[in-house]
Design a protein around this motif. Structure first.
Motif, PDB file in Angstrom:
ATOM      1  N   MET A 199       5.330  -2.748   6.062  1.00 40.71           N
ATOM      2  CA  MET A 199       4.417  -2.958   4.932  1.00 40.71           C
ATOM      3  C   MET A 199       3.088  -3.521   5.422  1.00 40.71           C
ATOM      4  O   MET A 199       2.008  -3.067   5.015  1.00 40.71           O
ATOM      5  N   LYS A 200       3.146  -4.489   6.297  1.00 42.06           N
ATOM      6  CA  LYS A 200       1.919  -5.107   6.799  1.00 42.06           C
ATOM      7  C   LYS A 200       1.064  -4.093   7.555  1.00 42.06           C
ATOM      8  O   LYS A 200      -0.163  -4.095   7.456  1.00 42.06           O
ATOM      9  N   ARG A 201       1.721  -3.222   8.309  1.00 40.88           N
ATOM     10  CA  ARG A 201       0.969  -2.202   9.041  1.00 40.88           C
ATOM     11  C   ARG A 201       0.278  -1.240   8.081  1.00 40.88           C
ATOM     12  O   ARG A 201      -0.888  -0.880   8.280  1.00 40.88           O
ATOM     13  N   VAL A 202       0.995  -0.814   7.034  1.00 43.54           N
ATOM     14  CA  VAL A 202       0.399   0.101   6.055  1.00 43.54           C
ATOM     15  C   VAL A 202      -0.794  -0.555   5.370  1.00 43.54           C
ATOM     16  O   VAL A 202      -1.854   0.072   5.204  1.00 43.54           O
ATOM     17  N   VAL A 203      -0.656  -1.816   4.984  1.00 44.80           N
ATOM     18  CA  VAL A 203      -1.769  -2.511   4.331  1.00 44.80           C
ATOM     19  C   VAL A 203      -2.953  -2.630   5.282  1.00 44.80           C
ATOM     20  O   VAL A 203      -4.113  -2.438   4.890  1.00 44.80           O
ATOM     21  N   GLU A 204      -2.682  -2.915   6.540  1.00 45.61           N
ATOM     22  CA  GLU A 204      -3.763  -3.009   7.528  1.00 45.61           C
ATOM     23  C   GLU A 204      -4.490  -1.683   7.686  1.00 45.61           C
ATOM     24  O   GLU A 204      -5.725  -1.645   7.795  1.00 45.61           O
ATOM     25  N   ARG A 205      -3.751  -0.579   7.674  1.00 38.72           N
ATOM     26  CA  ARG A 205      -4.400   0.720   7.822  1.00 38.72           C
ATOM     27  C   ARG A 205      -5.169   1.102   6.556  1.00 38.72           C
ATOM     28  O   ARG A 205      -6.224   1.748   6.643  1.00 38.72           O
ATOM     29  N   LEU A 206      -4.651   0.749   5.390  1.00 39.27           N
ATOM     30  CA  LEU A 206      -5.430   0.924   4.159  1.00 39.27           C
ATOM     31  C   LEU A 206      -6.738   0.140   4.252  1.00 39.27           C
ATOM     32  O   LEU A 206      -7.817   0.638   3.897  1.00 39.27           O
ATOM     33  N   TYR A 207      -6.628  -1.076   4.746  1.00 39.79           N
ATOM     34  CA  TYR A 207      -7.808  -1.925   4.914  1.00 39.79           C
ATOM     35  C   TYR A 207      -8.808  -1.291   5.875  1.00 39.79           C
ATOM     36  O   TYR A 207     -10.027  -1.344   5.669  1.00 39.79           O
ATOM     37  N   GLY A 208      -8.294  -0.651   6.917  1.00 39.36           N
ATOM     38  CA  GLY A 208      -9.166  -0.033   7.913  1.00 39.36           C
ATOM     39  C   GLY A 208      -9.998   1.111   7.362  1.00 39.36           C
ATOM     40  O   GLY A 208     -10.997   1.502   7.972  1.00 39.36           O
ATOM     41  N   CYS A 209      -9.600   1.651   6.209  1.00 39.45           N
ATOM     42  CA  CYS A 209     -10.363   2.732   5.573  1.00 39.45           C
ATOM     43  C   CYS A 209     -11.124   2.257   4.341  1.00 39.45           C
ATOM     44  O   CYS A 209     -11.786   3.071   3.671  1.00 39.45           O
ATOM     45  N   SER A 210     -11.034   0.968   4.036  1.00 37.38           N
ATOM     46  CA  SER A 210     -11.606   0.479   2.776  1.00 37.38           C
ATOM     47  C   SER A 210     -13.129   0.460   2.775  1.00 37.38           C
ATOM     48  O   SER A 210     -13.746   0.321   1.714  1.00 37.38           O
ATOM     49  N   HIS A 211     -13.746   0.599   3.959  1.00 37.04           N
ATOM     50  CA  HIS A 211     -15.202   0.625   4.010  1.00 37.04           C
ATOM     51  C   HIS A 211     -15.766   2.012   3.705  1.00 37.04           C
ATOM     52  O   HIS A 211     -16.969   2.159   3.483  1.00 37.04           O
ATOM     53  N   LEU A 212     -14.898   3.013   3.691  1.00 41.72           N
ATOM     54  CA  LEU A 212     -15.351   4.376   3.399  1.00 41.72           C
ATOM     55  C   LEU A 212     -15.741   4.487   1.926  1.00 41.72           C
ATOM     56  O   LEU A 212     -15.220   3.758   1.080  1.00 41.72           O
ATOM     57  N   LEU A 213     -16.633   5.426   1.614  1.00 43.39           N
ATOM     58  CA  LEU A 213     -17.181   5.519   0.263  1.00 43.39           C
ATOM     59  C   LEU A 213     -16.763   6.810  -0.413  1.00 43.39           C
ATOM     60  O   LEU A 213     -16.522   7.824   0.233  1.00 43.39           O
ATOM     61  N   ASN A 214     -16.695   6.753  -1.749  1.00 43.51           N
ATOM     62  CA  ASN A 214     -16.452   7.978  -2.511  1.00 43.51           C
ATOM     63  C   ASN A 214     -17.779   8.682  -2.776  1.00 43.51           C
ATOM     64  O   ASN A 214     -18.847   8.235  -2.321  1.00 43.51           O
ATOM     65  N   ASP A 215     -17.732   9.774  -3.525  1.00 45.64           N
ATOM     66  CA  ASP A 215     -18.957  10.554  -3.724  1.00 45.64           C
ATOM     67  C   ASP A 215     -19.947   9.893  -4.669  1.00 45.64           C
ATOM     68  O   ASP A 215     -21.041  10.415  -4.893  1.00 45.64           O
ATOM     69  N   ARG A 216     -19.586   8.722  -5.234  1.00 46.05           N
ATOM     70  CA  ARG A 216     -20.503   7.972  -6.086  1.00 46.05           C
ATOM     71  C   ARG A 216     -21.098   6.768  -5.365  1.00 46.05           C
ATOM     72  O   ARG A 216     -21.847   5.997  -5.952  1.00 46.05           O
ATOM     73  N   GLY A 217     -20.744   6.623  -4.081  1.00 43.56           N
ATOM     74  CA  GLY A 217     -21.257   5.503  -3.306  1.00 43.56           C
ATOM     75  C   GLY A 217     -20.455   4.231  -3.455  1.00 43.56           C
ATOM     76  O   GLY A 217     -20.842   3.185  -2.940  1.00 43.56           O
ATOM     77  N   ASP A 225       8.854   6.828   9.370  1.00 42.98           N
ATOM     78  CA  ASP A 225       9.105   8.176   9.872  1.00 42.98           C
ATOM     79  C   ASP A 225       7.866   8.802  10.505  1.00 42.98           C
ATOM     80  O   ASP A 225       7.947   9.893  11.077  1.00 42.98           O
ATOM     81  N   HIS A 226       6.739   8.128  10.400  1.00 39.35           N
ATOM     82  CA  HIS A 226       5.475   8.659  10.904  1.00 39.35           C
ATOM     83  C   HIS A 226       4.934   7.733  11.995  1.00 39.35           C
ATOM     84  O   HIS A 226       5.095   6.519  11.934  1.00 39.35           O
ATOM     85  N   ASP A 227       4.299   8.319  12.984  1.00 36.65           N
ATOM     86  CA  ASP A 227       3.749   7.535  14.093  1.00 36.65           C
ATOM     87  C   ASP A 227       2.418   6.902  13.683  1.00 36.65           C
ATOM     88  O   ASP A 227       1.337   7.324  14.115  1.00 36.65           O
ATOM     89  N   ILE A 228       2.513   5.886  12.830  1.00 31.99           N
ATOM     90  CA  ILE A 228       1.319   5.182  12.358  1.00 31.99           C
ATOM     91  C   ILE A 228       0.986   4.082  13.361  1.00 31.99           C
ATOM     92  O   ILE A 228       1.772   3.161  13.577  1.00 31.99           O
ATOM     93  N   ALA A 229      -0.155   4.193  13.980  1.00 35.56           N
ATOM     94  CA  ALA A 229      -0.549   3.224  15.001  1.00 35.56           C
ATOM     95  C   ALA A 229      -0.936   1.892  14.365  1.00 35.56           C
ATOM     96  O   ALA A 229      -1.283   1.809  13.187  1.00 35.56           O
ATOM     97  N   THR A 230      -0.868   0.854  15.164  1.00 37.95           N
ATOM     98  CA  THR A 230      -1.336  -0.466  14.736  1.00 37.95           C
ATOM     99  C   THR A 230      -2.843  -0.544  14.898  1.00 37.95           C
ATOM    100  O   THR A 230      -3.388  -0.099  15.908  1.00 37.95           O
TER     101      THR A 230
END
Length: 244
Positions: free
Chosen positions: A109-127, A60-65
């Motif tokens: 599902m594969k697209r959602v996992v890929e987009r999760l992966y695309g943000c996995s390098h980001l850090l929380n406030d503890r590094g 339902d959302h325009d999630i890009a590849t």
């Protein structure tokens, strides 16, 4: 019933926890989603235990590849993922749910996992990586074989990205192999299936238990797993020849 577990034992409260279920069906709203039918079993259990639950259909959302946090910075005109990602970060529990097609997870599902992966390098406030301190699970539906294969792929992906996976963190239902009734179809037996209902209940409680444990502990301990510290050249007790 074992002596250590009786019907009079008080049910635990998970007030304050938040969960997000992402339905990776191929059907846009308001079409009937059999995956949503099984999702609702887990959702109702979580809500009755005090968990705040959000659900969304990814289609339902325009999630890009792509594999970047915001694909509008890489040529796409529209990308809804940054808003979805805010919901992901707000949740202590993430459950990815979807159907089986050709024995594998759906393209959504594969697209959602890929987009999760695309943000996995980001850090929380503890590094640490951003998904640390959160738990993940999955729900799989279909009328063909492949539920365990699909679950393995999703759960591996989530733990690789930083999610903590509790025991028995998947639930699913598959009907008779080949053309046949799906989960919510009349006469399918899906909503009454004891195996599916048991696994859904176990998954739901295990997700809530582990999320509550992580919250009480302040997340995953940060010693030895902070990307920010590693990049600064500190290696804790790890002997890295490149930094001698």
């Amino acid at each position: 019933m074992p002596a250590h577990e009786t019907v009079t034992d008080p049910a635990p409260s998970f007030d304050g926890l938040r969960a997000l279920f992402v339905n990776c069906t191929l059907k846009p709203s308001p079409q009937l989603s059999h995956t949503e039918g099984l999702i609702e079993r887990s959702v109702s259990l979580m809500r009755s235990a005090g968990v705040t639950v959000d659900t969304l259909r990814a289609i339902d959302h325009d999630i890009a590849t792509g594999v970047h946090p915001d694909m509008t910075e890489h040529g796409w005109a529209v990308d809804a993922w940054p808003q979805v990602y805010e919901q992901v970060l707000a949740a202590d529990i993430l459950v990815l749910a979807g159907p089986i097609w050709l024995g594998d997870n759906s393209s959504v599902m594969k697209r959602v996992v890929e987009r999760l992966y695309g943000c996995s390098h980001l850090l929380n406030d503890r590094g640490q990586y951003a998904y640390y301190g959160r738990v993940g699970g999955c729900v799989i539906t279909g009328n063909e074989d492949g539920a365990k294969h699909c679950a393995m792929n999703v759960l591996y992906s989530l733990q690789h990205l930083g999610y903590t996976i509790p025991p028995q963190a998947d639930a699913g239902w598959i009907g008779e192999a080949g053309p046949g009734p799906s989960y919510l179809d009349e006469g399918s037996g899906g909503p009454e299936n004891d195996f599916t209902n048991r696994n859904t209940a176990f998954m739901t409680y295990n997700l809530m238990h582990l999320a509550a444990m992580l919250r009480a502990a302040g997340g995953v301990p940060a010693y030895g797993n902070r990307r920010s510290v590693w990049d600064a050249g500190c290696r804790s007790d790890f002997d890295n020849p490149d930094y001698r």
